[in-house]
Design a protein around this motif. Structure first.
Motif, PDB file in Angstrom:
ATOM      1  N   LEU A  97      -6.425   0.169  -4.110  1.00  0.00           N
ATOM      2  CA  LEU A  97      -5.796  -1.176  -3.547  1.00  0.00           C
ATOM      3  C   LEU A  97      -5.655  -1.956  -2.483  1.00  0.00           C
ATOM      4  O   LEU A  97      -6.058  -3.294  -3.075  1.00  0.00           O
ATOM      5  N   LEU A  98      -5.712  -2.180  -1.469  1.00  0.00           N
ATOM      6  CA  LEU A  98      -6.213  -3.643  -0.697  1.00  0.00           C
ATOM      7  C   LEU A  98      -7.149  -2.660   0.072  1.00  0.00           C
ATOM      8  O   LEU A  98      -7.333  -1.055   1.232  1.00  0.00           O
ATOM      9  N   THR A  99      -9.039  -3.262   0.144  1.00  0.00           N
ATOM     10  CA  THR A  99      -9.501  -2.702   1.797  1.00  0.00           C
ATOM     11  C   THR A  99      -8.970  -2.807   2.707  1.00  0.00           C
ATOM     12  O   THR A  99      -8.177  -3.516   3.109  1.00  0.00           O
ATOM     13  N   ALA A 159       1.980  -2.447   4.865  1.00  0.00           N
ATOM     14  CA  ALA A 159       3.147  -2.030   5.386  1.00  0.00           C
ATOM     15  C   ALA A 159       3.452  -1.421   6.612  1.00  0.00           C
ATOM     16  O   ALA A 159       4.172  -1.749   7.050  1.00  0.00           O
ATOM     17  N   LYS A 160       2.695  -0.084   7.157  1.00  0.00           N
ATOM     18  CA  LYS A 160       3.135   0.412   8.518  1.00  0.00           C
ATOM     19  C   LYS A 160       2.640  -0.446   9.688  1.00  0.00           C
ATOM     20  O   LYS A 160       3.448  -0.528  10.393  1.00  0.00           O
ATOM     21  N   ALA A 161       1.665  -1.020   8.920  1.00  0.00           N
ATOM     22  CA  ALA A 161       0.654  -2.033  10.519  1.00  0.00           C
ATOM     23  C   ALA A 161       1.803  -2.850  10.758  1.00  0.00           C
ATOM     24  O   ALA A 161       1.338  -3.682  11.865  1.00  0.00           O
ATOM     25  N   SER A 162       2.386  -4.074   9.861  1.00  0.00           N
ATOM     26  CA  SER A 162       3.907  -4.917   9.970  1.00  0.00           C
ATOM     27  C   SER A 162       4.699  -4.243  10.729  1.00  0.00           C
ATOM     28  O   SER A 162       5.026  -5.436  11.351  1.00  0.00           O
ATOM     29  N   ALA A 163       4.637  -3.203  11.135  1.00  0.00           N
ATOM     30  CA  ALA A 163       5.843  -2.539  12.105  1.00  0.00           C
ATOM     31  C   ALA A 163       5.882  -3.240  13.474  1.00  0.00           C
ATOM     32  O   ALA A 163       4.427  -3.009  14.055  1.00  0.00           O
ATOM     33  N   ASP A 164       6.495  -3.434  13.500  1.00  0.00           N
ATOM     34  CA  ASP A 164       6.752  -3.246  15.052  1.00  0.00           C
ATOM     35  C   ASP A 164       5.370  -2.223  16.356  1.00  0.00           C
ATOM     36  O   ASP A 164       6.568  -1.235  15.414  1.00  0.00           O
ATOM     37  N   THR A 173      -3.092   3.959   0.859  1.00  0.00           N
ATOM     38  CA  THR A 173      -3.843   2.654   0.103  1.00  0.00           C
ATOM     39  C   THR A 173      -3.496   2.075   1.323  1.00  0.00           C
ATOM     40  O   THR A 173      -2.798   1.901   2.180  1.00  0.00           O
ATOM     41  N   GLY A 174      -4.486   0.533   0.589  1.00  0.00           N
ATOM     42  CA  GLY A 174      -4.239  -0.079   1.926  1.00  0.00           C
ATOM     43  C   GLY A 174      -2.737  -0.725   1.287  1.00  0.00           C
ATOM     44  O   GLY A 174      -2.379  -1.370   2.370  1.00  0.00           O
ATOM     45  N   GLU A 175      -2.234  -0.793   0.968  1.00  0.00           N
ATOM     46  CA  GLU A 175      -0.978  -1.341   0.276  1.00  0.00           C
ATOM     47  C   GLU A 175       0.356  -0.483   1.614  1.00  0.00           C
ATOM     48  O   GLU A 175       0.783  -1.357   2.401  1.00  0.00           O
ATOM     49  N   GLU A 176      -0.082   0.653   1.676  1.00  0.00           N
ATOM     50  CA  GLU A 176       0.686   1.650   2.680  1.00  0.00           C
ATOM     51  C   GLU A 176       0.268   1.256   4.122  1.00  0.00           C
ATOM     52  O   GLU A 176       1.521   1.228   5.231  1.00  0.00           O
ATOM     53  N   ALA A 177      -1.007   0.503   3.773  1.00  0.00           N
ATOM     54  CA  ALA A 177      -1.472   0.406   5.772  1.00  0.00           C
ATOM     55  C   ALA A 177      -0.859  -0.281   6.145  1.00  0.00           C
ATOM     56  O   ALA A 177      -0.753  -0.762   7.351  1.00  0.00           O
ATOM     57  N   LEU A 202      -2.408  -9.219   7.890  1.00  0.00           N
ATOM     58  CA  LEU A 202      -1.893  -9.029   9.285  1.00  0.00           C
ATOM     59  C   LEU A 202      -2.149 -10.201  10.100  1.00  0.00           C
ATOM     60  O   LEU A 202      -0.900 -10.679  10.566  1.00  0.00           O
ATOM     61  N   LYS A 203      -3.692 -10.658  10.029  1.00  0.00           N
ATOM     62  CA  LYS A 203      -3.840 -11.978  10.639  1.00  0.00           C
ATOM     63  C   LYS A 203      -3.383 -13.407  10.107  1.00  0.00           C
ATOM     64  O   LYS A 203      -2.759 -13.685  10.778  1.00  0.00           O
ATOM     65  N   ALA A 204      -3.099 -13.880   9.713  1.00  0.00           N
ATOM     66  CA  ALA A 204      -2.633 -14.545   8.267  1.00  0.00           C
ATOM     67  C   ALA A 204      -1.476 -14.945   8.999  1.00  0.00           C
ATOM     68  O   ALA A 204      -0.682 -15.627   8.927  1.00  0.00           O
ATOM     69  N   ALA A 205      -0.318 -13.162   8.587  1.00  0.00           N
ATOM     70  CA  ALA A 205       1.207 -13.488   9.056  1.00  0.00           C
ATOM     71  C   ALA A 205       1.483 -13.476  10.675  1.00  0.00           C
ATOM     72  O   ALA A 205       2.301 -13.214  10.797  1.00  0.00           O
ATOM     73  N   GLY A 206       0.231 -13.559  10.915  1.00  0.00           N
ATOM     74  CA  GLY A 206      -0.054 -13.573  13.145  1.00  0.00           C
ATOM     75  C   GLY A 206       0.576 -12.366  14.094  1.00  0.00           C
ATOM     76  O   GLY A 206       0.236 -12.327  15.036  1.00  0.00           O
ATOM     77  N   LYS A 207      -0.209 -11.687  13.432  1.00  0.00           N
ATOM     78  CA  LYS A 207      -0.367 -10.318  13.332  1.00  0.00           C
ATOM     79  C   LYS A 207      -1.245  -9.554  14.554  1.00  0.00           C
ATOM     80  O   LYS A 207      -2.073  -9.429  13.395  1.00  0.00           O
TER      81      LYS A 207
END
Length: 93
Positions: free
Chosen positions: A26-28, A8-13, A2-6, A36-41
Motif C-alpha cells: 500500500l505505501l512503501t 498511522a502508528k508512526a504518527s503517534a507521539d 502495511t505502509g498505511e498501518e505503519a 511523516l516528514k511532510a507533516a513535520g514529524k
C-alpha cells in the motif's frame, strides 16, 4: 504491517525510531517516511530491504539520513543501527 498501518502508528507521539521496509504493501517505507516528514514529524528512520543495491542506493540518497540494512541481517545489526540512530545528539532523520 502495511505502509498505511505503519504511517498511522508512526504518527503517534512517543515514537523514537522507525524501522521501515522499502517494499511494504500500500505505501512503501519511502512513502511513509516522506509523508511523516511532510507533516513535520522528524523520527530517526532505518530502512530494511532485500532490493538490489543500486536501486536502494538511489532511493537512499534521495530520502534519508538514517540507515539501511540489507536482508537478511543479523538482529544485532538492527540493534546497533537503532542505537546509532537514537544516540543523544543525533539529529532526527
Amino acid at each position: 504491517a502495511t505502509g498505511e498501518e505503519a504511517l498511522a502508528k508512526a504518527s503517534a507521539d512517543g515514537v523514537n525510531c522507525l524501522v521501515l521496509d522499502l517494499s511494504m504493501p500500500l505505501l512503501t517505507g519511502i512513502d511513509v517516511y516522506c509523508k511523516l516528514k511532510a507533516a513535520g514529524k522528524e523520527v530517526p528512520t532505518i530502512f530494511v530491504t532485500g532490493l538490489p543495491g543500486e536501486r536502494v542506493n538511489a532511493m537512499w540518497e534521495l530520502h534519508s539520513d538514517g540507515g539501511v540494512l540489507m536482508k537478511p541481517f543479523d538482529p544485532s545489526d538492527l540493534l546497533r543501527a537503532i542505537a546509532i540512530a537514537t544516540a543523544p545528539g543525533k539529529s532526527a532523520a
